[in-house]
Motif scaffolding. Structure first.
Motif, PDB file in Angstrom:
ATOM      1  N   GLY A  37      37.275 100.003  56.453  1.00 12.29           N
ATOM      2  CA  GLY A  37      38.155 101.102  56.045  1.00 12.29           C
ATOM      3  C   GLY A  37      38.916 100.894  54.748  1.00 12.29           C
ATOM      4  O   GLY A  37      38.371 100.447  53.738  1.00 12.29           O
ATOM      5  N   GLY A  51      41.290  98.802  53.870  1.00 11.20           N
ATOM      6  CA  GLY A  51      41.412  97.410  53.404  1.00 11.20           C
ATOM      7  C   GLY A  51      40.161  96.956  52.676  1.00 11.20           C
ATOM      8  O   GLY A  51      40.243  96.316  51.612  1.00 11.20           O
ATOM      9  N   SER A  65      51.692 102.353  55.687  1.00 17.70           N
ATOM     10  CA  SER A  65      52.265 103.148  56.761  1.00 17.70           C
ATOM     11  C   SER A  65      51.302 104.295  57.041  1.00 17.70           C
ATOM     12  O   SER A  65      50.083 104.094  57.150  1.00 17.70           O
ATOM     13  CB  SER A  65      53.658 103.641  56.352  1.00 17.70           C
ATOM     14  OG  SER A  65      54.205 104.464  57.342  1.00 17.70           O
ATOM     15  N   ALA A 113      46.471  95.825  57.802  1.00 22.98           N
ATOM     16  CA  ALA A 113      45.928  95.756  59.176  1.00 22.98           C
ATOM     17  C   ALA A 113      46.795  96.582  60.116  1.00 22.98           C
ATOM     18  O   ALA A 113      48.027  96.526  60.056  1.00 22.98           O
ATOM     19  CB  ALA A 113      45.875  94.308  59.653  1.00 22.98           C
ATOM     20  N   GLY A 114      46.138  97.345  60.959  1.00 24.28           N
ATOM     21  CA  GLY A 114      46.884  98.152  61.918  1.00 24.28           C
ATOM     22  C   GLY A 114      45.920  99.013  62.701  1.00 24.28           C
ATOM     23  O   GLY A 114      44.760  99.182  62.307  1.00 24.28           O
ATOM     24  N   GLY A 135      43.511  93.204  57.216  1.00 24.62           N
ATOM     25  CA  GLY A 135      42.702  94.336  57.671  1.00 24.62           C
ATOM     26  C   GLY A 135      41.646  94.701  56.631  1.00 24.62           C
ATOM     27  O   GLY A 135      41.380  95.874  56.399  1.00 24.62           O
TER      28      GLY A 135
END
Ligand code: NAP
Length: 254
Positions: free
Chosen positions: A12, A14, A136, A86-87, A8
């Motif tokens: 943002g 990452g 998280s 990543a998420g 990711g």
């Protein structure tokens, strides 16, 4: 040559984390779907230090087969740190949520994190200085209305990673496992959560962090011996903590 892997990394937290690790002279492996964004980041990193090696890995982590192929493609590199960042989120009540999007979210936020963490631990558990940091959320410790399924994926990330940290400690392993739990951070997160093309953080949230601030918190967690790095949702202060979920070692009675 040792490498830090960041999933990711195309936007943002990452993206900012990659720049922060580059400032420390770390070689980087950058993964996400948008290859052009990763190439742009690589160019920025080369301006910081042209001796840093940057490997760009375009991959869709919502497909388990890709996740295995991605990990396998890194076998030729010596890895030091793995950051599962990543998420994405989905803003909807459970009743109204788009189950196709939810399935993809479960694959990226839970399945890919589990596969990549397990394979990294399998190969590097006893290598001095290795770390895994899973991203998280503050919503990975408190359920958020209309974000329930996303929150639940992050509860999984928090519990899994804290459990992994406990397991590694109880076995005397050299690897450390850590959880970063951001609160609202100005990134592209709201675009994917709300399915919109634009979003203004000012006026919508009383407080939020920038991705650069979050990257500095990531480094603070990386440098510490604590398991959890969490943003307090009321003060927006960053705190390093011991594991929050109870942990019990399995006792074989035989
Ligand atoms: P972001 O700017 O939207 O970044 C998300 C990253 O995940 C992008 O690089 C995106 O890359 C990647 N990604 C999404 N789906 C992917 C897929 N199928 N395969 C590979 N990569 C994928 O949001 P962010 O806030 O930086 O999010 C980073 C992490 O922070 C997430 O785990 C998020 O849950 C967590 N977090 C964010 C906030 C917040 O307020 N921003 C708060 C708490 C936790 P591509 O689109 O190029 O694939």
């Amino acid at each position: 040559m040792k490498y830090t892997v960041i999933t990711g990394a195309s936007s943002g937290i990452g993206y900012a984390t990659a720049l922060a690790f580059a400032e420390r002279g770390k070689n980087l492996i950058l993964a996400a779907r948008r290859e052009e964004k990763l190439e742009q980041l690589k160019d920025e990193i080369k301006k910081i230090d042209q001796n840093i090696d940057v490997i760009v890995k375009p991959v869709d982590l919502s497909i388990a087969e890709n996740v295995y192929v991605f990990y396998e493609s890194l076998k030729k590199y010596e890895l030091e740190t793995w950051i599962n960042n990543a998420g994405f989120g989905n803003f909807a009540s459970v009743k109204e949520q788009n189950l196709h999007k939810v399935a993809s979210m479960l694959h990226v936020n839970i399945e890919a994190v589990t596969i990549l963490s397990s394979l990294f631990v399998r190969d590097y558990e006893n290598v001095e200085g290795t770390q895994i940091i899973n991203v998280s959320s503050a919503g990975g410790y408190i359920m958020i209305s209309d974000f329930v399924t996303y929150s639940a994926t992050k509860f999984y990330v928090s519990a899994f990673t804290e459990g992994l940290a406990g397991e590694l400690k109880s076995k005397g392993s050299k690897m450390q496992a850590k959880v970063l739990a951001p609160a609202v951070t100005q990134t592209e997160f709201e675009l994917s959560s709300l399915d919109v093309d634009e979003f203004q953080y000012e006026g919508q949230f009383p407080k939020f962090h920038t991705s650069g601030e979050m990257a500095r918190f990531m480094l603070t967690l990386y440098d510490s011996n604590k398991t959890v790095g969490m943003v307090d949702e009321s003060t927006y202060e960053f705190h390093l903590k011991d594991p929050i979920f109870p942990f019990r070692e399995f006792e074989n009675k035989k």
